[in-house]
Design a protein around this motif. Structure first.
Motif, PDB file in Angstrom:
ATOM      1  N   HIS A  22      57.175  22.931   9.090  1.00  0.00           N
ATOM      2  CA  HIS A  22      58.149  23.296   8.058  1.00  0.00           C
ATOM      3  C   HIS A  22      58.148  22.234   6.966  1.00  0.00           C
ATOM      4  O   HIS A  22      58.267  21.051   7.238  1.00  0.00           O
ATOM      5  CB  HIS A  22      59.550  23.423   8.668  1.00  0.00           C
ATOM      6  N   ARG A  23      58.025  22.686   5.748  1.00  0.00           N
ATOM      7  CA  ARG A  23      58.101  21.776   4.612  1.00  0.00           C
ATOM      8  C   ARG A  23      59.501  21.866   4.039  1.00  0.00           C
ATOM      9  O   ARG A  23      60.022  22.949   3.814  1.00  0.00           O
ATOM     10  CB  ARG A  23      57.069  22.162   3.571  1.00  0.00           C
ATOM     11  N   TYR A  24      60.081  20.739   3.797  1.00  0.00           N
ATOM     12  CA  TYR A  24      61.430  20.703   3.260  1.00  0.00           C
ATOM     13  C   TYR A  24      61.375  20.776   1.737  1.00  0.00           C
ATOM     14  O   TYR A  24      60.527  20.176   1.102  1.00  0.00           O
ATOM     15  CB  TYR A  24      62.155  19.441   3.707  1.00  0.00           C
ATOM     16  N   SER A  25      62.308  21.502   1.176  1.00  0.00           N
ATOM     17  CA  SER A  25      62.357  21.631  -0.273  1.00  0.00           C
ATOM     18  C   SER A  25      63.033  20.401  -0.873  1.00  0.00           C
ATOM     19  O   SER A  25      63.720  19.632  -0.191  1.00  0.00           O
ATOM     20  CB  SER A  25      63.130  22.893  -0.665  1.00  0.00           C
ATOM     21  N   PHE A  26      62.828  20.236  -2.166  1.00  0.00           N
ATOM     22  CA  PHE A  26      63.453  19.136  -2.897  1.00  0.00           C
ATOM     23  C   PHE A  26      64.971  19.246  -2.811  1.00  0.00           C
ATOM     24  O   PHE A  26      65.670  18.244  -2.668  1.00  0.00           O
ATOM     25  CB  PHE A  26      62.967  19.157  -4.348  1.00  0.00           C
ATOM     26  N   LEU A  27      65.470  20.466  -2.830  1.00  0.00           N
ATOM     27  CA  LEU A  27      66.909  20.690  -2.722  1.00  0.00           C
ATOM     28  C   LEU A  27      67.439  20.245  -1.361  1.00  0.00           C
ATOM     29  O   LEU A  27      68.485  19.602  -1.273  1.00  0.00           O
ATOM     30  CB  LEU A  27      67.233  22.166  -2.971  1.00  0.00           C
ATOM     31  N   GLN A  28      66.716  20.557  -0.291  1.00  0.00           N
ATOM     32  CA  GLN A  28      67.148  20.136   1.045  1.00  0.00           C
ATOM     33  C   GLN A  28      67.111  18.612   1.173  1.00  0.00           C
ATOM     34  O   GLN A  28      68.016  18.014   1.765  1.00  0.00           O
ATOM     35  CB  GLN A  28      66.259  20.763   2.119  1.00  0.00           C
ATOM     36  N   ILE A  29      66.091  17.994   0.617  1.00  0.00           N
ATOM     37  CA  ILE A  29      65.987  16.539   0.681  1.00  0.00           C
ATOM     38  C   ILE A  29      67.116  15.892  -0.115  1.00  0.00           C
ATOM     39  O   ILE A  29      67.742  14.930   0.350  1.00  0.00           O
ATOM     40  CB  ILE A  29      64.603  16.078   0.175  1.00  0.00           C
ATOM     41  N   VAL A  85      72.293  17.754  -8.324  1.00  0.00           N
ATOM     42  CA  VAL A  85      72.432  18.704  -9.440  1.00  0.00           C
ATOM     43  C   VAL A  85      71.054  19.031 -10.015  1.00  0.00           C
ATOM     44  O   VAL A  85      70.725  20.207 -10.244  1.00  0.00           O
ATOM     45  CB  VAL A  85      73.367  18.147 -10.544  1.00  0.00           C
ATOM     46  N   LEU A  86      70.240  18.019 -10.216  1.00  0.00           N
ATOM     47  CA  LEU A  86      68.893  18.235 -10.740  1.00  0.00           C
ATOM     48  C   LEU A  86      68.075  19.117  -9.800  1.00  0.00           C
ATOM     49  O   LEU A  86      67.404  20.062 -10.239  1.00  0.00           O
ATOM     50  CB  LEU A  86      68.186  16.892 -10.952  1.00  0.00           C
ATOM     51  N   ALA A  87      68.148  18.844  -8.500  1.00  0.00           N
ATOM     52  CA  ALA A  87      67.400  19.639  -7.521  1.00  0.00           C
ATOM     53  C   ALA A  87      67.877  21.086  -7.501  1.00  0.00           C
ATOM     54  O   ALA A  87      67.072  22.012  -7.370  1.00  0.00           O
ATOM     55  CB  ALA A  87      67.537  19.016  -6.134  1.00  0.00           C
ATOM     56  N   GLN A 146      73.922  27.334  -5.924  1.00  0.00           N
ATOM     57  CA  GLN A 146      73.673  25.933  -5.574  1.00  0.00           C
ATOM     58  C   GLN A 146      74.036  24.992  -6.725  1.00  0.00           C
ATOM     59  O   GLN A 146      74.462  23.865  -6.496  1.00  0.00           O
ATOM     60  CB  GLN A 146      72.209  25.730  -5.173  1.00  0.00           C
ATOM     61  N   ILE A 147      73.860  25.471  -7.944  1.00  0.00           N
ATOM     62  CA  ILE A 147      74.211  24.633  -9.097  1.00  0.00           C
ATOM     63  C   ILE A 147      75.716  24.399  -9.121  1.00  0.00           C
ATOM     64  O   ILE A 147      76.182  23.292  -9.397  1.00  0.00           O
ATOM     65  CB  ILE A 147      73.726  25.269 -10.412  1.00  0.00           C
ATOM     66  N   TRP A 148      76.478  25.451  -8.824  1.00  0.00           N
ATOM     67  CA  TRP A 148      77.937  25.294  -8.794  1.00  0.00           C
ATOM     68  C   TRP A 148      78.356  24.326  -7.687  1.00  0.00           C
ATOM     69  O   TRP A 148      79.239  23.493  -7.888  1.00  0.00           O
ATOM     70  CB  TRP A 148      78.625  26.646  -8.611  1.00  0.00           C
TER      71      TRP A 148
END
Length: 138
Positions: free
Chosen positions: A14-21, A65-67, A81-83
C-alpha cells in the motif's frame, strides 16, 4: 495444445498518499505537543520544546491544507478534505493565540480536541479494506 500461463499478482504494498502522510504528521505533532506540555512543568527545557513544537504543529497544519488542495484538484473530487484541513488550521491558530495568552483552561482542552479530531481524520482516510486487519472477526 497450448498451455496458458497464469500469473498471480502479488499483493502490491500500500502506498500512502500525500494527504494521509500530512494528516499523520499533524496527529503526531499534536501528540508531541502533549508530551512537551508535560515536560514544560517538569524540566527546564520543556518550554523551549513546547515553543518549537508549536511552530512545527502550525506548519504541519498548513501542510495539511496544501495536501488537501492537491488531493482535491487533480481528481476533481469533493472539497470536504479542504474544509477539514482549513478547520484544523483555524483551530491551530486559536490554539497558538490562547497559548501565547497563557489561558491554559482553554489551551489544554482545545489541544485534546485537536488531537482527537486529527486521529479521527486519519482514521477516515484509511481504506476500508485495511481496517481491522489482523483481528479475528469472531
Amino acid at each position: 495444445m497450448a498451455t496458458e500461463a497464469t500469473t498471480t499478482k502479488a499483493a502490491a504494498p500500500h502506498r500512502y498518499s500525500f494527504l494521509q502522510i500530512a494528516t499523520a504528521l499533524q496527529a503526531l505533532t499534536i501528540f508531541v505537543q502533549a508530551v512537551s506540555a508535560g515536560l514544560l512543568f517538569t524540566t527546564a527545557y520543556g518550554e523551549v520544546l513546547h515553543d518549537v513544537g508549536a511552530r512545527v504543529m502550525y506548519g504541519s497544519s498548513m501542510l495539511y491544507v496544501l495536501a488537501a488542495v492537491l488531493a482535491w484538484r487533480p481528481g476533481g473530487g469533493s472539497p470536504r478534505q479542504i474544509w477539514c484541513a482549513t478547520g484544523f488550521l483555524a483551530l491551530a491558530s486559536a490554539q497558538v493565540a490562547v497559548g501565547v495568552a497563557h489561558i491554559s483552561s482553554v489551551h489544554v482542552p482545545l489541544g485534546v480536541l485537536m488531537f482527537g479530531l486529527s486521529v479521527l481524520a486519519l482514521a477516515r482516510q484509511v481504506p476500508s479494506g485495511h481496517r481491522g486487519q489482523g483481528r479475528s472477526t469472531r
